[in-house]
Scaffold this motif. Structure first.
Motif, PDB file in Angstrom:
ATOM      1  N   ASP A   1       0.831  -1.206   0.000  1.00 18.46           N
ATOM      2  CA  ASP A   1       0.000   0.000   0.000  1.00 18.46           C
ATOM      3  C   ASP A   1       0.863   1.254   0.000  1.00 18.46           C
ATOM      4  O   ASP A   1       0.575   2.223  -0.716  1.00 18.46           O
TER       5      ASP A   1
ATOM      6  N   ARG B   1       2.275   1.825  -3.392  1.00 14.82           N
ATOM      7  CA  ARG B   1       1.250   2.306  -4.341  1.00 14.82           C
ATOM      8  C   ARG B   1       0.949   3.788  -4.098  1.00 14.82           C
ATOM      9  O   ARG B   1       0.814   4.554  -5.063  1.00 14.82           O
ATOM     10  N   ILE B   2       0.846   4.188  -2.850  1.00 16.52           N
ATOM     11  CA  ILE B   2       0.572   5.594  -2.535  1.00 16.52           C
ATOM     12  C   ILE B   2       1.711   6.475  -3.032  1.00 16.52           C
ATOM     13  O   ILE B   2       1.487   7.523  -3.650  1.00 16.52           O
ATOM     14  N   ARG B   3       2.935   6.031  -2.797  1.00 11.47           N
ATOM     15  CA  ARG B   3       4.091   6.831  -3.240  1.00 11.47           C
ATOM     16  C   ARG B   3       4.168   6.908  -4.760  1.00 11.47           C
ATOM     17  O   ARG B   3       4.556   7.941  -5.322  1.00 11.47           O
TER      18      ARG B   3
ATOM     19  N   GLU C   1       1.687   7.027  -6.691  1.00 12.67           N
ATOM     20  CA  GLU C   1       0.684   8.014  -7.094  1.00 12.67           C
ATOM     21  C   GLU C   1       1.204   9.426  -6.890  1.00 12.67           C
ATOM     22  O   GLU C   1       1.029  10.298  -7.758  1.00 12.67           O
TER      23      GLU C   1
ATOM     24  N   MET D   1      -7.685   8.050  -1.105  1.00 15.65           N
ATOM     25  CA  MET D   1      -6.864   6.886  -0.773  1.00 15.65           C
ATOM     26  C   MET D   1      -7.523   5.587  -1.235  1.00 15.65           C
ATOM     27  O   MET D   1      -6.838   4.668  -1.705  1.00 15.65           O
TER      28      MET D   1
ATOM     29  N   VAL E   1      -6.898   5.225  -4.968  1.00 10.67           N
ATOM     30  CA  VAL E   1      -5.494   4.884  -5.223  1.00 10.67           C
ATOM     31  C   VAL E   1      -5.215   3.422  -4.887  1.00 10.67           C
ATOM     32  O   VAL E   1      -4.594   2.679  -5.664  1.00 10.67           O
ATOM     33  N   LEU E   2      -5.690   2.985  -3.728  1.00 14.87           N
ATOM     34  CA  LEU E   2      -5.350   1.649  -3.236  1.00 14.87           C
ATOM     35  C   LEU E   2      -6.194   0.534  -3.845  1.00 14.87           C
ATOM     36  O   LEU E   2      -5.948  -0.643  -3.563  1.00 14.87           O
TER      37      LEU E   2
END
Length: 230
Positions: free
Chosen positions: A124, A127-129, A131, A216, A219-220
């Motif tokens: 996770d 993936r956030i980074r 984005e 979030m 994104v996730l």
């Protein structure tokens, strides 16, 4: 929304007494008072849950189930006091498509509502980074919105002191890339907690978390190309 569900002063006072007498003998002798105050907290949580469920889909089915047990897990703790000295609870959002959850903490001089991602797993976080690497402005727009700033101030959470692996220290989104946690929080004074309008203020706070949660969640539940991974 009716503002008839109140947190009585006695519910906060009980916690102070418990803090001064944090032992099983005192607790058992005051079990009736504990159950009375617990009922106030559960009633408040249930009212908030019912209102919040009108605009979000939640797994939590009742206020009673949302409130945490007062008993501490002391098996691996140096602090062997048996009871928590705050009222706490949470509402979990339903289905894999809705990430994040609402948390409340009620304690004299330290009451707050919070939400976010306390310990995102490696996948996770990556993936956030990714984005933020591709498009940080969409998230900045949420953080810079009037409702976010007025409610939460700034994004909180533990951060790296330098750049994460595979990212340049001079990256234009390095301030966001450093985060290892993504938390938002609003504190309430004792006067606010005990006021006639606390339920309304609590609900507004939770609603103002939604843009953050929705971002979030999207994104996730997608890959870097925007395709669903569910």
């Amino acid at each position: 929304m009716k503002n008839q569900i109140l947190i009585p002063k006695s519910s906060l006072d009980f916690l102070l007494q418990l803090k001064e007498n944090n032992n099983k003998f005192w607790f058992e002798a005051n079990k009736t008072n504990y159950l009375k105050e617990l009922n106030h907290i559960e009633t408040f949580a249930d009212a908030l849950l019912q209102e919040l469920s009108k605009t979000d889909i939640l797994e939590t089915s009742s206020g009673k189930k949302s409130v945490y047990r007062i008993y501490r897990d002391i098996r691996f703790s140096k602090d062997k006091t048996p009871f928590k000295t705050f009222w706490g609870g949470s509402f979990t959002r339903a289905t894999a498509a809705r990430r994040g959850g609402y948390y409340f903490h009620l304690e004299q001089g330290n009451s707050f509502f919070a939400g976010g991602f306390w310990g995102p797993n490696a996948a996770d976080l990556k993936r956030i980074r990714s984005e933020f690497d591709n498009d940080a402005e969409s998230f900045r727009k949420i953080l810079n919105s009037k409702s976010f700033i007025n409610t939460f101030g700034t994004l909180q959470g533990e951060q790296l002191k330098t750049a994460p692996k595979d990212f340049d220290i001079h990256h234009e989104a390095i301030d966001l890339l450093r985060y290892k946690q993504f938390l938002i929080m609003k504190h309430f004074s004792d006067e606010e907690v005990l006021s006639d309008h606390f339920l309304e203020k609590a609900l507004e706070t939770c609603k103002n978390m939604r843009p953050f949660f929705d971002y979030m969640s999207e994104v996730l539940t997608t890959d870097v190309n925007g395709a669903s991974v569910l």
